[in-house]
Design an enzyme around this catalytic site. Structure first.
Site, PDB file in Angstrom:
ATOM      1  N   ASN A 239       0.873  -1.166   0.000  1.00 50.92           N
ATOM      2  CA  ASN A 239       0.000   0.000   0.000  1.00 50.92           C
ATOM      3  C   ASN A 239       0.912   1.217   0.000  1.00 50.92           C
ATOM      4  O   ASN A 239       1.562   1.512   1.009  1.00 50.92           O
ATOM      5  CB  ASN A 239      -0.906   0.000   1.231  1.00 50.92           C
TER       6      ASN A 239
ATOM      7  N   LYS B  72       0.458   4.214   0.387  1.00 52.24           N
ATOM      8  CA  LYS B  72       0.138   5.251   1.369  1.00 52.24           C
ATOM      9  C   LYS B  72       0.601   4.876   2.780  1.00 52.24           C
ATOM     10  O   LYS B  72       0.546   5.709   3.679  1.00 52.24           O
ATOM     11  CB  LYS B  72      -1.371   5.521   1.382  1.00 52.24           C
ATOM     12  N   CYS B  73       1.041   3.637   2.960  1.00 48.40           N
ATOM     13  CA  CYS B  73       1.441   3.145   4.279  1.00 48.40           C
ATOM     14  C   CYS B  73       2.947   3.298   4.469  1.00 48.40           C
ATOM     15  O   CYS B  73       3.737   2.817   3.650  1.00 48.40           O
ATOM     16  CB  CYS B  73       1.035   1.676   4.413  1.00 48.40           C
ATOM     17  N   SER B  74       3.355   3.948   5.536  1.00 51.97           N
ATOM     18  CA  SER B  74       4.784   4.177   5.774  1.00 51.97           C
ATOM     19  C   SER B  74       5.545   2.870   5.987  1.00 51.97           C
ATOM     20  O   SER B  74       6.682   2.732   5.530  1.00 51.97           O
ATOM     21  CB  SER B  74       4.990   5.112   6.967  1.00 51.97           C
TER      22      SER B  74
ATOM     23  N   ARG C 204       5.999   1.311   2.544  1.00 51.46           N
ATOM     24  CA  ARG C 204       7.031   2.033   1.786  1.00 51.46           C
ATOM     25  C   ARG C 204       8.426   1.704   2.314  1.00 51.46           C
ATOM     26  O   ARG C 204       9.373   1.521   1.550  1.00 51.46           O
ATOM     27  CB  ARG C 204       6.786   3.546   1.832  1.00 51.46           C
TER      28      ARG C 204
END
Length: 116
Positions: free
Chosen positions: A7, A9-11, A14
């Site tokens: 995802n 948007k997920c730190s 990433r």
């Protein structure tokens, strides 16, 4: 080859991706919110993770409460279907290599797949 259920948007997701890239891993990225796993695929992931469906769920998501997924009488099949239909319920990131899988929490967990 490592398949990363990701995802962007997920730190944590990433960070896991960045660690794999830094390690020079060949990566197949699956944006599971856009392309959710099939029930069969999710069932296999759970087996590789050694987890039951509820253990892989993000219990703070609104859908968890709205769908009454804390009901202990719900069968495995029902819980898997709920995650397929609402992929934001799936904990992330999940990294897979062969028949082994890990959840990237902490993100460094994904590097364990490179050591095998």
């Amino acid at each position: 080859m490592i398949r990363l259920y990701h995802n962007p948007k997920c730190s944590k997701s990433r960070a896991a991706l960045a660690l794999l890239e830094e390690a020079g891993a060949e990566i197949e990225i699956v944006e599971y919110l856009k392309h959710p796993p099939s029930p069969e695929e999710l069932d296999q992931l759970l087996n590789w993770l050694g987890m039951e469906p509820r253990e892989l769920m993000r219990k703070k998501e609104e859908e968890y409460a709205d769908l009454y997924l804390d009901d202990i009488t719900l069968e495995r099949k029902h819980l898997i279907t709920a995650m397929v239909d609402n992929p934001n319920l799936i904990e992330r990131p999940i990294a897979v290599r062969g028949n082994k899988a890990v959840i990237g929490r902490p993100p460094e967990q994904v590097l364990n797949l490179l050591r095998e």
